[in-house]
Design a protein around this motif. Structure first.
Motif, PDB file in Angstrom:
ATOM      1  N   HIS A 129      26.824  67.696  24.234  1.00 43.54           N
ATOM      2  CA  HIS A 129      25.634  68.013  23.433  1.00 43.54           C
ATOM      3  C   HIS A 129      24.610  68.795  24.235  1.00 43.54           C
ATOM      4  CE1 HIS A 129      26.207  66.142  19.480  1.00 43.54           C
ATOM      5  NE2 HIS A 129      27.024  65.314  20.107  1.00 43.54           N
ATOM      6  N   THR A 149      21.439  70.846  22.436  1.00 38.30           N
ATOM      7  CA  THR A 149      20.686  69.758  21.818  1.00 38.30           C
ATOM      8  C   THR A 149      19.545  69.333  22.741  1.00 38.30           C
ATOM      9  OG1 THR A 149      22.681  68.932  20.718  1.00 38.30           O
ATOM     10  CG2 THR A 149      20.802  67.416  20.866  1.00 38.30           C
ATOM     11  N   THR A 153      20.222  62.372  16.901  1.00 35.51           N
ATOM     12  CA  THR A 153      21.550  62.979  16.718  1.00 35.51           C
ATOM     13  C   THR A 153      22.651  61.943  16.885  1.00 35.51           C
ATOM     14  OG1 THR A 153      20.762  65.125  17.539  1.00 35.51           O
ATOM     15  CG2 THR A 153      23.149  64.746  17.569  1.00 35.51           C
TER      16      THR A 153
END
Length: 221
Positions: free
Chosen positions: A165, A170, A178
């Motif tokens: 991620h 992210t 998330t």
């Protein structure tokens, strides 16, 4: 003693040192290549001619230039050579000091020795050659200590998800939401921050971008 050796190293000064070590050991039949592609082609031809090399000594990092290459680094070369000639002895000779990367070379590519380049590396290389010849492994003492320390921490699936991620961009502040949406646990902000910090320490990464880069180089993501 080894009868036929090939050196994969792109710096002339390092090549001279390795060649001196081989001369000191009475090894006179050796060749070197400055590109991984060239080293692989020499090894493949030697196998085809039924005159295979006994030992590969390879750096891990090779500088890029105008030439387009298929095999970009020593990690890839070692794996390709191991697939082609499973029983060849391989010593990695590098400034690389990341325990995880080196451990991976032993575990995944089956290298026989690792020598850390430094003040005493030529003498270490001679010792490594002797041990590898007798089917023993050699790891430079400083690296052996690092690997031993890293054995106390194993990369798990959660680590891989965190790094993945990060690679997707992210933001760390969004990780909790998330992960909750994906049903991933643990997902608290403090846990994720601590894990990222531990991963940076483990891989000796300067920041998250560096961490992602290392993970990609290692094939983790």
């Amino acid at each position: 003693m080894f009868k036929k050796v090939i050196i994969a190293e792109d710096l002339d000064s390092i090549n001279l040192g390795i060649e001196q070590a081989l001369d000191d050991l009475g090894i006179i039949n050796y060749q070197h290549a400055k590109y991984c592609d060239d080293a692989f082609l020499k090894i493949r031809k030697a196998v085809q001619d039924n005159e295979p090399y006994d030992l590969l000594i390879s750096d891990l990092s090779f500088k890029t230039d105008h030439r387009e290459v298929k095999i970009a680094n020593g990690d890839e070369l070692i794996q390709e050579v191991r697939n082609l000639q499973p029983h060849i002895k391989i010593i990695a000779y590098s400034v690389e000091d990341k325990g995880y990367r080196i451990k991976s070379l032993f575990d995944k590519s089956g290298i026989d020795g690792f020598v850390l380049k430094g003040r005493n590396s030529i003498e270490e290389l001679k010792k490594a050659i002797h041990l590898v010849l007798s089917n023993q492994q050699y790891i430079s003492p400083d690296i052996a200590s690092a690997i031993k320390e890293n054995n106390n921490y194993e990369i798990d699936d959660f680590d891989v998800l965190v790094i993945k991620h990060l690679s997707l961009g992210t933001p760390q502040d969004d990780f909790t939401e998330t992960f909750k949406e994906l049903g991933i646990k643990p997902n608290s902000k403090s846990t994720i921050e601590k894990r990222i910090s531990k991963l940076k320490d483990f891989f000796k990464a300067n920041n998250t971008i560096h961490l992602v880069s290392i993970a990609k180089d290692m094939g983790i993501i």
